[in-house]
Design an enzyme around this catalytic site. Structure first.
Site, PDB file in Angstrom:
ATOM      1  N   HIS A 292      21.448 -57.905   8.941  1.00  0.00           N
ATOM      2  CA  HIS A 292      21.450 -59.096   8.092  1.00  0.00           C
ATOM      3  C   HIS A 292      21.327 -58.620   6.658  1.00  0.00           C
ATOM      4  CE1 HIS A 292      20.910 -63.371   7.132  1.00  0.00           C
ATOM      5  NE2 HIS A 292      20.183 -62.901   6.125  1.00  0.00           N
ATOM      6  N   CYS A 293      22.308 -58.977   5.850  1.00  0.00           N
ATOM      7  CA  CYS A 293      22.349 -58.511   4.456  1.00  0.00           C
ATOM      8  C   CYS A 293      21.895 -59.632   3.525  1.00  0.00           C
ATOM      9  CB  CYS A 293      23.765 -58.056   4.093  1.00  0.00           C
ATOM     10  SG  CYS A 293      23.905 -57.448   2.397  1.00  0.00           S
ATOM     11  N   VAL A 294      20.772 -59.423   2.867  1.00  0.00           N
ATOM     12  CA  VAL A 294      20.248 -60.443   1.970  1.00  0.00           C
ATOM     13  C   VAL A 294      21.164 -60.634   0.769  1.00  0.00           C
ATOM     14  CG1 VAL A 294      18.842 -58.775   0.677  1.00  0.00           C
ATOM     15  CG2 VAL A 294      18.179 -61.186   0.705  1.00  0.00           C
TER      16      VAL A 294
END
Length: 268
Positions: free
Chosen positions: A120-122
């Site tokens: 999951h890439c912020v």
């Protein structure tokens, strides 16, 4: 999970867009203009090249933000009567209370299982998975190239032009730009190297972490670990970037993607 439009209002996404704008402006209208001059043929050529890199960075970034990484299809079901012969089985997700396809993982942020989840890439306010890994890697590629390009332009301008560093504001501006460009070059360049390794081995970040112990045991027993989804460099690239090499660097060319529930495995 945020809606597609809502993702662009998140602070990290806005920060990335602002940073791209800042680096583009300073590189083109400050350092290229100061070093070569935009009115010269060489200066204009650098302007065109850098503008293309920046455009591709933004385009692929937008696609990575908007594109759904892929959720488990409602029609997905395991075939208990005919289990797969290749040993790649589906697993049960306790949080979603359903079976998930191979290579899928539950994202605690998105609160769902994501197909071939990498992480999951912020910074894109989205998961990186089956549906948007290609635009994500293209974004990282162009961002790394753009950062290194900016650093070269910055250093060339500083070394080959006389700057008035007696002014504190100008000195601080140059220091700030230098720190930003060097920092971006190192961090994004390292990220690009990591994902090139994953790309050529057809692995995700999660799969690599899961394989660390298997790699250690293989080395300890004098054997070589081989990832079961590793089909060879060309096939790995074709599976992720598409069969047409002319479209490998096009972030919107995603027609080769299927439902993301089945993947060929290596016979090695």
């Amino acid at each position: 999970m945020r809606g597609r439009k809502g993702r662009f209002l998140s602070v990290p996404v806005l920060a990335v867009i602002s940073l791209i704008g800042f680096v583009y402006y300073t590189t083109v209208f400050v350092f290229i203009e100061d070093w070569l001059g935009l009115s010269t043929s060489l200066g204009f050529l650098n302007y065109l090249i850098y503008s293309w890199v920046a455009f591709m960075s933004l385009l692929s970034f937008f696609v990575a933000v908007i594109k759904d990484p892929g959720g488990v299809p409602t029609s997905f079901a395991i075939d208990s009567e005919n289990p797969p012969k290749n040993g790649v089985t589906s697993r049960y997700c306790d949080k979603c209370s359903t079976y998930k396809p191979p290579r899928s993982h539950h994202c605690r942020v998105c609160k769902r299982c994501v197909l071939k989840m990498d992480h999951h890439c912020v910074w894109i306010s989205n998961c990186v998975g089956y549906g948007n890994y290609k635009p994500f890697i293209i974004f990282v590629l162009h961002a790394a190239v753009g950062s290194i390009y900016s650093m070269v332009i910055f250093v060339s301008s500083i070394l080959q032009k006389d700057h008035d560093f007696s002014r504190t504001s100008h000195k601080l501006f140059c220091v700030l730009c230098g720190l930003v460009m060097i920092g971006l070059s190192l961090t994004i360049g390292t990220l690009l190297g990591w994902h090139i390794y994953l790309l050529t081995h057809n692995m995700t970040t999660i799969e690599y972490r899961e394989a660390v112990r298997a790699m250690w045991l293989a080395r300890k027993s004098g054997q070589k670990y081989h990832h079961r989804f590793d089909l060879g460099v060309y096939k790995n690239l074709s599976q992720i970037l598409g069969p047409n090499m002319l479209k490998w660097l096009c972030p919107i060319a995603l027609g080769h993607l299927k439902d993301g529930t089945e993947f060929p495995i290596s016979n090695d």
